[in-house]
Motif scaffolding. Structure first.
Motif, PDB file in Angstrom:
ATOM      1  N   LEU A   1      72.182  40.021  12.070  1.00  0.00           N
ATOM      2  CA  LEU A   1      72.734  39.787  13.404  1.00  0.00           C
ATOM      3  C   LEU A   1      73.189  41.076  14.086  1.00  0.00           C
ATOM      4  O   LEU A   1      73.012  41.230  15.304  1.00  0.00           O
ATOM      5  CB  LEU A   1      73.915  38.812  13.297  1.00  0.00           C
ATOM      6  CG  LEU A   1      74.556  38.374  14.611  1.00  0.00           C
ATOM      7  CD1 LEU A   1      73.521  37.675  15.487  1.00  0.00           C
ATOM      8  CD2 LEU A   1      75.743  37.454  14.343  1.00  0.00           C
ATOM      9  N   VAL A   2      73.779  42.016  13.329  1.00  0.00           N
ATOM     10  CA  VAL A   2      74.340  43.217  13.943  1.00  0.00           C
ATOM     11  C   VAL A   2      73.279  44.069  14.654  1.00  0.00           C
ATOM     12  O   VAL A   2      73.472  44.466  15.814  1.00  0.00           O
ATOM     13  CB  VAL A   2      75.115  44.051  12.902  1.00  0.00           C
ATOM     14  CG1 VAL A   2      75.423  45.446  13.430  1.00  0.00           C
ATOM     15  CG2 VAL A   2      76.411  43.345  12.534  1.00  0.00           C
ATOM     16  N   PRO A   3      72.134  44.396  13.995  1.00  0.00           N
ATOM     17  CA  PRO A   3      71.110  45.137  14.748  1.00  0.00           C
ATOM     18  C   PRO A   3      70.632  44.384  15.985  1.00  0.00           C
ATOM     19  O   PRO A   3      70.355  44.995  17.022  1.00  0.00           O
ATOM     20  CB  PRO A   3      69.979  45.312  13.735  1.00  0.00           C
ATOM     21  CG  PRO A   3      70.632  45.184  12.408  1.00  0.00           C
ATOM     22  CD  PRO A   3      71.733  44.206  12.599  1.00  0.00           C
ATOM     23  N   TYR A   4      70.545  43.069  15.852  1.00  0.00           N
ATOM     24  CA  TYR A   4      70.119  42.298  17.005  1.00  0.00           C
ATOM     25  C   TYR A   4      71.148  42.407  18.142  1.00  0.00           C
ATOM     26  O   TYR A   4      70.793  42.540  19.313  1.00  0.00           O
ATOM     27  CB  TYR A   4      69.934  40.835  16.605  1.00  0.00           C
ATOM     28  CG  TYR A   4      69.596  39.960  17.765  1.00  0.00           C
ATOM     29  CD1 TYR A   4      68.300  39.939  18.273  1.00  0.00           C
ATOM     30  CD2 TYR A   4      70.565  39.181  18.373  1.00  0.00           C
ATOM     31  CE1 TYR A   4      67.989  39.160  19.361  1.00  0.00           C
ATOM     32  CE2 TYR A   4      70.266  38.397  19.458  1.00  0.00           C
ATOM     33  CZ  TYR A   4      68.974  38.384  19.940  1.00  0.00           C
ATOM     34  OH  TYR A   4      68.678  37.619  21.023  1.00  0.00           O
ATOM     35  N   LEU A   5      72.437  42.335  17.785  1.00  0.00           N
ATOM     36  CA  LEU A   5      73.474  42.476  18.813  1.00  0.00           C
ATOM     37  C   LEU A   5      73.402  43.856  19.457  1.00  0.00           C
ATOM     38  O   LEU A   5      73.692  44.012  20.645  1.00  0.00           O
ATOM     39  CB  LEU A   5      74.852  42.249  18.194  1.00  0.00           C
ATOM     40  CG  LEU A   5      75.229  40.802  17.893  1.00  0.00           C
ATOM     41  CD1 LEU A   5      76.593  40.738  17.219  1.00  0.00           C
ATOM     42  CD2 LEU A   5      75.246  39.978  19.175  1.00  0.00           C
ATOM     43  N   GLY A   6      73.038  44.858  18.658  1.00  0.00           N
ATOM     44  CA  GLY A   6      72.890  46.189  19.232  1.00  0.00           C
ATOM     45  C   GLY A   6      71.813  46.229  20.294  1.00  0.00           C
ATOM     46  O   GLY A   6      71.995  46.802  21.378  1.00  0.00           O
ATOM     47  N   VAL A   7      70.678  45.598  20.003  1.00  0.00           N
ATOM     48  CA  VAL A   7      69.600  45.538  20.991  1.00  0.00           C
ATOM     49  C   VAL A   7      70.056  44.784  22.230  1.00  0.00           C
ATOM     50  O   VAL A   7      69.805  45.195  23.374  1.00  0.00           O
ATOM     51  CB  VAL A   7      68.353  44.862  20.373  1.00  0.00           C
ATOM     52  CG1 VAL A   7      67.280  44.653  21.431  1.00  0.00           C
ATOM     53  CG2 VAL A   7      67.817  45.689  19.224  1.00  0.00           C
ATOM     54  N   GLN A   8      70.762  43.681  22.012  1.00  0.00           N
ATOM     55  CA  GLN A   8      71.217  42.896  23.154  1.00  0.00           C
ATOM     56  C   GLN A   8      72.298  43.626  23.953  1.00  0.00           C
ATOM     57  O   GLN A   8      72.402  43.445  25.172  1.00  0.00           O
ATOM     58  CB  GLN A   8      71.750  41.541  22.681  1.00  0.00           C
ATOM     59  CG  GLN A   8      70.672  40.628  22.141  1.00  0.00           C
ATOM     60  CD  GLN A   8      69.536  40.440  23.131  1.00  0.00           C
ATOM     61  OE1 GLN A   8      69.752  40.126  24.299  1.00  0.00           O
ATOM     62  NE2 GLN A   8      68.311  40.640  22.673  1.00  0.00           N
TER      63      GLN A   8
END
Length: 320
Positions: free
Chosen positions: A241-248
């Motif tokens: 989830l964390v890398p995805y939140l970074g992209v978002q």
């Protein structure tokens, strides 16, 4: 998390930030040069108003600001000042660009932070609840919610929120900046759209981790379901989830241009639009530069967070 790994990440991102700074500055300068119309006339209009500006005033502004110099000299001066961390002064307001950009940066960070918290709270909660029983009622409701919020563009969602919460119910101000209530509508506009994707990614990550052998083993040992969820499922799902939140978060920073203009929120997007309109090149270059560096900063934080959450990929993936 070893010091060598952290230093490697910081060094790589610092080089990336330097390259981004030069590239964004040159591109902004070239784009502004290609815009139609007389830049000196626009700047003079921004200073004195369209009713009072004439050719003589525009020529005076051009001479004062050095706009009649060759383009390479103007670009070279900007890059030299950038190396010295001197962003110059606004061509319209004559205020230091660093001061203006700092003010707008604070507004953007406030809006992005509130929107991100809303997205994580709503999306992660919905995703975890949906993952507890895949295919159940909560999962289907979450799927419908995700599809609904993702199908509506941010500007349309913002207009709907204004229509309902401001025009019809009178609960919140439609536009403004400074009042704590005025941040709610723009933050909801950004946060609701992002929460749908967070819910979907969280749901899929939690379902996958729940089916893993180490979670099944934890249940076999007799650990309470709450501890299994908190100690084994949530942390491992966070690695995804964390890398995805970074992209978002990067998308969020880019999306503030539209939302800030819609709600008259005084952030970097608002400043960028006005700088383009008034041909305020120093403010335009500085604003675009800060937005680009924000992207690099977010990616750096994501790298460090992944290093902390999951030590396995440090040497094989993150450092390469």
């Amino acid at each position: 998390m070893s010091g060598a790994a952290v230093r490697a990440v910081l060094a790589r991102r610092a080089l990336q930030a330097a390259g981004v700074a030069v590239l964004v500055s040159v591109l902004c300068f070239l784009v502004v040069r290609r815009l139609p119309g007389d830049a000196a006339y626009r700047i003079a209009a921004g200073r004195y108003g369209y009713d009072l500006v004439d050719a003589e005033a525009a020529e005076a502004v051009s001479t004062e600001l050095g706009l009649d110099r060759p383009a390479w000299q103007q670009l070279g001066s900007w890059l030299l000042d950038l190396v010295q961390l001197d962003l110059g002064r606004s061509l319209v307001t004559s205020r230091p660009v660093l001061e203006e950009v700092g003010y707008y940066l604070l507004g953007t960070l406030q809006l992005a932070a509130v929107a991100l918290v809303l997205a994580v709270v709503l999306g992660a909660a919905a995703g975890v609840l949906a993952a507890r029983r895949p295919g159940g009622l909560v999962d289907r409701v979450t799927t419908t919610y995700v599809a609904s919020v993702r199908a509506v563009p941010p500007f349309l969602l913002g207009l709907l929120l204004v229509l309902v919460l401001s025009a019809q119910l009178g609960l919140l101000p439609a536009v403004g900046h400074g009042d704590a209530r005025s941040i709610v509508l723009p933050a909801l506009t950004l946060g609701l759209g992002l929460s749908g994707l967070v819910a979907r990614v969280t749901r899929d990550a939690v379902v996958e981790v729940q089916r893993s052998e180490h979670v099944q083993f934890a249940r076999t040992k007799g650990l309470p379901e709450r501890w299994v969820l908190l100690r084994h499922v949530v942390r491992n799902a966070a690695v995804v989830l964390v890398p995805y939140l970074g992209v978002q978060a990067v998308v969020l920073v880019e999306g503030v241009v539209v939302v800030e203009s819609l709600f008259s929120w005084q952030g970097l997007g608002h400043a960028l639009v006005h700088a383009v309109f008034w041909r305020d090149v120093p403010v335009l270059q500085a604003t675009a530069l800060v937005l680009a560096l924000l992207v690099v900063a977010v990616n750096t934080l994501v790298d460090l967070a992944v290093l902390w959450l999951d030590p396995r990929p440090r040497r094989s993936e993150v450092l390469t």
